[in-house]
Scaffold this motif. Structure first.
Motif, PDB file in Angstrom:
ATOM      1  N   LEU A   1       0.823  -1.212   0.000  1.00  0.00           N
ATOM      2  CA  LEU A   1       0.000   0.000   0.000  1.00  0.00           C
ATOM      3  C   LEU A   1       0.855   1.258   0.000  1.00  0.00           C
ATOM      4  O   LEU A   1       0.512   2.266  -0.632  1.00  0.00           O
ATOM      5  CB  LEU A   1      -0.914  -0.005   1.232  1.00  0.00           C
ATOM      6  N   THR A   2       1.988   1.213   0.682  1.00  0.00           N
ATOM      7  CA  THR A   2       2.831   2.408   0.841  1.00  0.00           C
ATOM      8  C   THR A   2       4.017   2.428  -0.119  1.00  0.00           C
ATOM      9  O   THR A   2       4.915   3.270   0.042  1.00  0.00           O
ATOM     10  CB  THR A   2       3.348   2.482   2.288  1.00  0.00           C
ATOM     11  N   ALA A   3       4.037   1.547  -1.113  1.00  0.00           N
ATOM     12  CA  ALA A   3       5.197   1.449  -2.015  1.00  0.00           C
ATOM     13  C   ALA A   3       5.275   2.590  -3.017  1.00  0.00           C
ATOM     14  O   ALA A   3       6.319   2.814  -3.619  1.00  0.00           O
ATOM     15  CB  ALA A   3       5.177   0.112  -2.755  1.00  0.00           C
ATOM     16  N   GLY A   4       4.175   3.293  -3.236  1.00  0.00           N
ATOM     17  CA  GLY A   4       4.187   4.399  -4.192  1.00  0.00           C
ATOM     18  C   GLY A   4       3.484   4.035  -5.483  1.00  0.00           C
ATOM     19  O   GLY A   4       2.765   3.031  -5.572  1.00  0.00           O
ATOM     20  N   GLY A   5       3.705   4.851  -6.503  1.00  0.00           N
ATOM     21  CA  GLY A   5       3.050   4.659  -7.793  1.00  0.00           C
ATOM     22  C   GLY A   5       3.507   3.417  -8.514  1.00  0.00           C
ATOM     23  O   GLY A   5       4.387   2.681  -8.049  1.00  0.00           O
ATOM     24  N   ALA A   6       2.908   3.203  -9.694  1.00  0.00           N
ATOM     25  CA  ALA A   6       3.163   1.973 -10.447  1.00  0.00           C
ATOM     26  C   ALA A   6       4.632   1.795 -10.789  1.00  0.00           C
ATOM     27  O   ALA A   6       5.193   0.703 -10.672  1.00  0.00           O
ATOM     28  CB  ALA A   6       2.311   1.952 -11.717  1.00  0.00           C
ATOM     29  N   GLU A   7       5.278   2.876 -11.186  1.00  0.00           N
ATOM     30  CA  GLU A   7       6.684   2.763 -11.590  1.00  0.00           C
ATOM     31  C   GLU A   7       7.608   2.660 -10.379  1.00  0.00           C
ATOM     32  O   GLU A   7       8.450   1.758 -10.287  1.00  0.00           O
ATOM     33  CB  GLU A   7       7.070   3.974 -12.444  1.00  0.00           C
TER      34      GLU A   7
ATOM     35  N   THR B   1       9.288  -2.563  -8.128  1.00  0.00           N
ATOM     36  CA  THR B   1      10.308  -3.487  -7.636  1.00  0.00           C
ATOM     37  C   THR B   1       9.941  -4.077  -6.275  1.00  0.00           C
ATOM     38  O   THR B   1       9.979  -5.301  -6.106  1.00  0.00           O
ATOM     39  CB  THR B   1      11.676  -2.786  -7.564  1.00  0.00           C
ATOM     40  N   PRO B   2       9.581  -3.260  -5.262  1.00  0.00           N
ATOM     41  CA  PRO B   2       9.165  -3.878  -3.998  1.00  0.00           C
ATOM     42  C   PRO B   2       7.911  -4.728  -4.128  1.00  0.00           C
ATOM     43  O   PRO B   2       7.791  -5.773  -3.473  1.00  0.00           O
ATOM     44  CB  PRO B   2       8.931  -2.677  -3.065  1.00  0.00           C
ATOM     45  N   ARG B   3       6.981  -4.329  -4.995  1.00  0.00           N
ATOM     46  CA  ARG B   3       5.769  -5.138  -5.172  1.00  0.00           C
ATOM     47  C   ARG B   3       6.097  -6.469  -5.828  1.00  0.00           C
ATOM     48  O   ARG B   3       5.457  -7.485  -5.536  1.00  0.00           O
ATOM     49  CB  ARG B   3       4.739  -4.365  -5.999  1.00  0.00           C
ATOM     50  N   SER B   4       7.080  -6.480  -6.701  1.00  0.00           N
ATOM     51  CA  SER B   4       7.491  -7.731  -7.322  1.00  0.00           C
ATOM     52  C   SER B   4       8.040  -8.696  -6.273  1.00  0.00           C
ATOM     53  O   SER B   4       7.754  -9.897  -6.299  1.00  0.00           O
ATOM     54  CB  SER B   4       8.548  -7.449  -8.397  1.00  0.00           C
TER      55      SER B   4
ATOM     56  N   LEU C   1      -4.687  -7.009 -17.197  1.00  0.00           N
ATOM     57  CA  LEU C   1      -3.732  -6.457 -18.144  1.00  0.00           C
ATOM     58  C   LEU C   1      -3.721  -4.928 -18.152  1.00  0.00           C
ATOM     59  O   LEU C   1      -2.688  -4.321 -18.418  1.00  0.00           O
ATOM     60  CB  LEU C   1      -4.043  -6.971 -19.557  1.00  0.00           C
ATOM     61  N   ARG C   2      -4.839  -4.324 -17.857  1.00  0.00           N
ATOM     62  CA  ARG C   2      -4.921  -2.872 -17.896  1.00  0.00           C
ATOM     63  C   ARG C   2      -4.397  -2.264 -16.595  1.00  0.00           C
ATOM     64  O   ARG C   2      -4.628  -2.793 -15.501  1.00  0.00           O
ATOM     65  CB  ARG C   2      -6.356  -2.430 -18.126  1.00  0.00           C
ATOM     66  N   THR C   3      -3.713  -1.144 -16.719  1.00  0.00           N
ATOM     67  CA  THR C   3      -3.108  -0.489 -15.561  1.00  0.00           C
ATOM     68  C   THR C   3      -4.160  -0.075 -14.538  1.00  0.00           C
ATOM     69  O   THR C   3      -3.968  -0.239 -13.328  1.00  0.00           O
ATOM     70  CB  THR C   3      -2.308   0.743 -16.004  1.00  0.00           C
ATOM     71  N   ALA C   4      -5.294   0.450 -15.008  1.00  0.00           N
ATOM     72  CA  ALA C   4      -6.354   0.891 -14.096  1.00  0.00           C
ATOM     73  C   ALA C   4      -6.891  -0.282 -13.280  1.00  0.00           C
ATOM     74  O   ALA C   4      -7.141  -0.150 -12.069  1.00  0.00           O
ATOM     75  CB  ALA C   4      -7.486   1.548 -14.884  1.00  0.00           C
ATOM     76  N   GLN C   5      -7.064  -1.426 -13.926  1.00  0.00           N
ATOM     77  CA  GLN C   5      -7.553  -2.607 -13.210  1.00  0.00           C
ATOM     78  C   GLN C   5      -6.520  -3.115 -12.209  1.00  0.00           C
ATOM     79  O   GLN C   5      -6.863  -3.528 -11.096  1.00  0.00           O
ATOM     80  CB  GLN C   5      -7.896  -3.704 -14.224  1.00  0.00           C
ATOM     81  N   GLN C   6      -5.264  -3.075 -12.597  1.00  0.00           N
ATOM     82  CA  GLN C   6      -4.214  -3.507 -11.686  1.00  0.00           C
ATOM     83  C   GLN C   6      -4.153  -2.605 -10.456  1.00  0.00           C
ATOM     84  O   GLN C   6      -3.943  -3.081  -9.334  1.00  0.00           O
ATOM     85  CB  GLN C   6      -2.867  -3.514 -12.406  1.00  0.00           C
ATOM     86  N   ARG C   7      -4.338  -1.311 -10.678  1.00  0.00           N
ATOM     87  CA  ARG C   7      -4.341  -0.380  -9.549  1.00  0.00           C
ATOM     88  C   ARG C   7      -5.509  -0.658  -8.610  1.00  0.00           C
ATOM     89  O   ARG C   7      -5.349  -0.648  -7.384  1.00  0.00           O
ATOM     90  CB  ARG C   7      -4.402   1.046 -10.064  1.00  0.00           C
TER      91      ARG C   7
END
Length: 333
Positions: free
Chosen positions: A31-37, A41-44, A108-114
């Motif tokens: 939740l606190t990792a920041g934006g998609a870009e 890396t931490p989310r991975s 696959l879509r960024t909005a759905q992933q968010r």
């Protein structure tokens, strides 16, 4: 026999707090990792670390519910008819968390992933808060023996809120230690190890601050629990604090297993301290183990079932964790 069932129940509580807590805490850092870009890396690493084991960890929750329901049915009835709101929210959080984690991997879509990512992360914070609130309600004696207690004030009170906040920060601390250790593998870079080590230190400081504030809260709001923790349970709390600090100190040594073992010991001993302080009562200040226990014949069957389950399930879970540790599993939701 009654005390033995109580120990069996608390073993499950400790196991779920450690293994499930690390999973929930990973959601906090997601939740606190920041934006998609910035947070990719931490989310991975989070996905890789909890993907193969997150479902298995909830085995301990089912174990605890079955033992409580079968071994101490009056306590189970009292808790579920009083704390049905946090229990329902926790169950909803577990479902939404699993759904969000699973769907984030296949969308696959960024909005759905968010969207699915936010559901996973927020549920990972909501669920431990509710469990902590439940623990606070039980420990402070706000669950009547006959059940049907106040649905809100029983857990939304100083001790309940303290339990919820403490559960969130402890889960975050556990997860940060586990993830920092996981980042010591050769296929991951040094920056990621330092990223989670800094967060482990911050979470450890937060745990200390909450615990210090909790001393004053318990003294006023749950005097029996405060007294028992400061006498009967004090040794376990000292061990917990020492293990927690040692876990943070050993993160610099880049030894993956030692920090995790010490962090797990810190959480296990503080949960054990709660159990020792509450003994012999199941509901904090009333309804003893003996008063709530099922008939002896039922307890003997429960012991046999628990031993059989331990013989069958414990090796399977151990094998799962070992294979995951050795990177022999493919992460999947």
């Amino acid at each position: 026999m009654t005390d033995a069932i109580g120990v069996i129940l608390f073993v499950g509580v400790i196991a779920y707090a450690v293994f499930g807590g690390a999973d929930f805490g990973a959601g906090f850092w997601d939740l606190t990792a920041g934006g998609a870009e910035r947070g990719s890396t931490p989310r991975s690493l989070i996905d890789r670390s909890i993907g193969p084991v997150w479902e298995a960890n909830h085995t301990w929750l089912i174990y605890c519910l079955v033992v409580l329901w079968t071994g101490f049915p009056p306590a189970f009835a009292a808790i579920t008819t009083t704390l049905y709101i946090p229990l329902g929210l926790a169950a909803l959080g577990i479902v939404l968390r699993g759904s969000g984690f699973a769907f984030r991997k296949v969308t696959l879509r960024t909005a759905q992933q968010r969207l699915t990512g936010v559901i996973f992360a927020v549920s990972s914070v909501l669920t431990p808060f509710c469990f902590g609130g439940i623990a606070g309600a039980v420990a402070s004696g706000r669950v009547p023996s006959a059940g049907g207690g106040a649905p809100l004030s029983s857990w939304l009170n100083p001790t309940g809120v303290l339990g919820g906040v403490l559960a969130v920060v402890v889960c975050a601390y556990l997860a940060a230690v586990f993830l920092s250790s996981a980042a010591t593998h050769p296929y991951l870079d040094e920056a990621l190890h330092l990223y989670f080590r800094r967060r482990a230190l911050a979470a450890g400081i937060a745990v200390g601050i909450v615990c210090l504030a909790g001393v004053f809260v318990l003294h006023v709001d749950a005097p029996r629990l405060f007294h028992q923790l400061s006498t009967r349970g004090l040794a376990l709390l000292v061990v917990s604090a020492a293990a927690g600090l040692a876990a943070l100190a050993t993160l610099k040594a880049r030894r993956a297993r030692l920090p995790r073992s010490l962090a797990s010991l810190a959480v296990a001993t503080v949960i054990a301290g709660w159990g020792v302080a509450q003994y012999p009562y199941l509901l904090g200040t009333h309804l003893s183990l003996t008063q709530a226990a099922a008939p002896d014949s039922t307890l003997w069957v429960l012991v046999a079932v628990a031993c059989t389950a331990a013989a069958l399930i414990a090796p399977s879970l151990a094998a799962l964790y070992v294979l995951h540790e050795r990177d022999r599993l493919t992460s999947s939701a």
